[in-house]
Design a protein around this motif. Sequence first.
Motif, short mmCIF file in Angstrom:
data_model
loop_
_atom_site.label_atom_id
_atom_site.label_comp_id
_atom_site.label_asym_id
_atom_site.label_seq_id
_atom_site.Cartn_x
_atom_site.Cartn_y
_atom_site.Cartn_z
N PHE A 48 3.32 -8.58 -12.35
CA PHE A 48 3.87 -7.93 -11.15
C PHE A 48 5.00 -6.97 -11.50
N TRP A 49 5.56 -7.07 -12.75
CA TRP A 49 6.64 -6.16 -13.14
C TRP A 49 6.13 -4.80 -13.58
N PHE A 50 4.85 -4.72 -13.95
CA PHE A 50 4.32 -3.48 -14.50
C PHE A 50 3.92 -2.53 -13.38
N SER A 51 4.12 -1.24 -13.64
CA SER A 51 3.72 -0.21 -12.68
C SER A 51 2.22 -0.01 -12.75
N GLU A 52 1.61 0.20 -11.60
CA GLU A 52 0.16 0.37 -11.55
C GLU A 52 -0.27 1.76 -11.97
N ASN A 53 0.67 2.70 -12.12
CA ASN A 53 0.33 4.09 -12.44
C ASN A 53 0.46 4.40 -13.93
N LEU A 81 11.85 1.13 -4.34
CA LEU A 81 13.04 0.28 -4.49
C LEU A 81 12.77 -0.87 -5.45
N ILE A 82 11.59 -1.42 -5.37
CA ILE A 82 11.17 -2.49 -6.29
C ILE A 82 9.76 -2.15 -6.75
N PRO A 83 9.31 -2.69 -7.88
CA PRO A 83 7.94 -2.43 -8.32
C PRO A 83 6.94 -2.87 -7.26
N PRO A 84 5.83 -2.15 -7.11
CA PRO A 84 4.85 -2.52 -6.08
C PRO A 84 4.32 -3.94 -6.23
N TYR A 127 0.83 -1.20 0.00
CA TYR A 127 0.00 0.00 0.00
C TYR A 127 0.87 1.26 0.00
N LYS A 128 1.90 1.29 0.85
CA LYS A 128 2.77 2.46 0.92
C LYS A 128 3.50 2.70 -0.39
N SER A 129 3.94 1.60 -1.03
CA SER A 129 4.66 1.75 -2.29
C SER A 129 3.75 2.27 -3.39
N GLY A 130 2.52 1.78 -3.44
CA GLY A 130 1.58 2.25 -4.46
C GLY A 130 1.14 3.67 -4.22
N ALA A 131 1.10 4.13 -2.97
CA ALA A 131 0.70 5.51 -2.64
C ALA A 131 1.88 6.47 -2.67
N HIS A 132 3.06 5.98 -3.05
CA HIS A 132 4.28 6.79 -3.15
C HIS A 132 4.65 7.42 -1.81
N GLU A 133 4.40 6.70 -0.74
CA GLU A 133 4.79 7.16 0.58
C GLU A 133 6.11 6.55 1.03
N MET A 134 6.75 5.79 0.15
CA MET A 134 8.05 5.21 0.44
C MET A 134 8.81 5.09 -0.87
N PRO A 135 10.13 5.02 -0.85
CA PRO A 135 10.91 4.94 -2.09
C PRO A 135 10.55 3.68 -2.88
N ILE A 147 6.26 -11.78 -3.52
CA ILE A 147 6.96 -12.31 -2.34
C ILE A 147 5.97 -13.04 -1.43
N LEU A 148 4.77 -12.50 -1.30
CA LEU A 148 3.76 -13.15 -0.47
C LEU A 148 3.37 -14.51 -1.04
N VAL A 149 3.25 -14.60 -2.35
CA VAL A 149 2.91 -15.88 -2.98
C VAL A 149 4.01 -16.90 -2.74
N VAL A 150 5.26 -16.49 -2.91
CA VAL A 150 6.38 -17.42 -2.69
C VAL A 150 6.41 -17.88 -1.24
N TYR A 151 6.19 -16.96 -0.31
CA TYR A 151 6.20 -17.32 1.11
C TYR A 151 5.04 -18.26 1.44
N THR A 152 3.88 -18.03 0.85
CA THR A 152 2.72 -18.90 1.09
C THR A 152 2.97 -20.30 0.57
N VAL A 153 3.56 -20.39 -0.62
CA VAL A 153 3.88 -21.71 -1.18
C VAL A 153 4.87 -22.44 -0.27
N LYS A 154 5.85 -21.71 0.22
CA LYS A 154 6.81 -22.32 1.16
C LYS A 154 6.12 -22.85 2.40
N CYS A 155 5.19 -22.09 2.95
CA CYS A 155 4.47 -22.54 4.15
C CYS A 155 3.55 -23.72 3.85
#
Length: 657
Positions: free
Chosen positions: A612-617, A536-539, A526-534, A545-553
């Motif tokens: 996930f590579w594309f910018s939402e803006n 660093l990576i696409p939003p 949310y912060k990355s999409g609202a431009h409230e943080m740098p 990352i959440l999908v990869v972590y869920t698959v691991k679990c």
Amino acid sequence: MVEFGLKLEDNKVADWADKYIDYERLKLYIKKAKKAAEAYEALKKRRPELAAEVKAAYDAGIPYSLASGRNSATASAVSLSKAADEADEGEKEQGLELQQTKQKRSGAGPPVESISVGKEELVPLVDKAKKYEKAKPSEAERQKYGSTGSFMSLTPISSALDLTALVRQDSNVSNLIGRMTGGIFGQGNYANKLTQALKIIDENLDLFANNLDEELEKVTSFHAEKLDELEKRLEVLVESVGSNYDVISRPKPNGEEGVSTFLKLKDAVHRRVTNIMSRPSADAGSTKAGVGHLPSKSFDSDEEIVPKSSDMEYILRESDSIKRALTDLHRSTMLLNNYAVMNFTGFIKIIKKHDKSFKSRKGRFKNFMTKAESIEGELSEQLGNRMEKLFADWFCDGNIREARAKMLPKRGDGLQMDWSQLRLGYRLGMCAVLTLWVCWDCIWGSFHDQNISIGGRTAFPVFRACGGLLLVHWFWGFSVFVWQRYRINYIYLFDFNPRIVDTPMLIFNDVVDETLVFLLLMLLYYKSGAHEMPDLIPPGCYPLILVVYTVKCLIFPLRTRGPLWVAIWEVITAPLTSPKFFHTYVADVFTSMVKVFQDIVWAACYVLSGDFWFSENENNDIDPHQWQHEFWYKNVLIPLVCLFPLWIRFNQCFRRY
């Protein structure tokens, strides 16, 4: 006992953890030896006679190559060598006659028959070459060792002639003979495997025996040390009470029946305390001191000194202090008794496991447990009974049952602090803070800053899918907690393996960690999409990352996730497998997860398409996920996903009824 190793871990005292029997290591030695024994038995079935010879040679401490050389290989080689020598002598005689005839015809000098060097005679090279050609194995030997080639074609005759001498040399040379004869007769590799299996068995069983003795020495030494320490502490306490206190019995107040027993400072000590504190002497009373468990010394006068109220408070505080000290000693003794019982049981079970795995060696540790009698638990139990008797005489009017009830440990009053609940509570607090943060940013951001809430972001279905699976995990933890709380044997009902079932505490620990990661990634997205943080990576990488972590679990740990996926596969293939109660339970849960399954399909397409590579803006007027409007997705895949849980239940009912 289903799994003693788990029971031992659950009953360990944290401060003494390294003093317990290393049950898992001892079990590992038996497991390795048993695996080698199974390999030996499998090899033995192929060639029992040869396996018996290898076993006999190994038991005798003789390398099989040496033993086989003395029996079969060496005998064959020596017989073939004799045949080669006879052929060589006959050929030499014929060669001499021919040479004499030629010399007579040509008038040449006498032939050179041999060259003498010291005591040895070297055969000419021509004769040796002829000897290679003439020396052939017998027909019986050809049938025994195969007809693909002669013995001489594989081994130089000089080696065959020297086998008898080589057998007498050290083991390194005998191993060389074993390799040589193995190549000839085809037994070396097989015999080596048998010998290696026997060697692994003996090595691991010897390690087991040595470590068993070491573990017993460690346990008995620690037990004796702690028992001696507790006995000394008890003697100091008893001596202190015996020299400074009397056991006083008074009628209970308010007309109650019976007497009230407590410890009172002895007369001389009481006077000394009052003199130091510059207090006036207390009034004399008429009640005589009662006789308790400890013998009391005679007073200076027959009258008992009645202390003031402040002195009585001091006496009661001292009495409570002694009560707590004795209670702590009793609890430490009970922990030591539990330590002794668990270790004694561990030694019994590991020896039984050894005898069960290797029946031919049963009885090897027959007298071992006689050395472990000191940790059987009787000594610590006797010490605990003595403490209970003292507590009963001092504080419970001699009532042992009342003393045992008062000496029971209270919740949160143990000798060791259980930090697991504190850690769980701390992480639950972090989850609550992150939840409030996410809700505040989403709601306040949409109204105050006119930002799109997280529900309007394009990748929100990914969080919805992972959140649905997370809720299932939470609900499973609460269900297990309720079932255990009300003594419902869900392990039996679901036909679970008790060894791999997690407790509610373990389930909550795992799900709290998963919740922390979920909320953190949602906040970053949310912060990355609202431009409230740098940026660093696409939003869109945060949902990835959440999908990869869920698959691991979902995959790890395999100890518990493996049976879960096996059960899910049996649920899916319901027409082919008979449904059990747990299968119907899972299928019913699936019928309530249709929306979650739709979001899982959407998340899979989102990851596979690379959106996930594309910018939402960029290009807000164009939907970045065109695949979700395609025919195959809207009209084929999504309806099949909605129908899938119902189809599973239909197949289960069809198979069962």
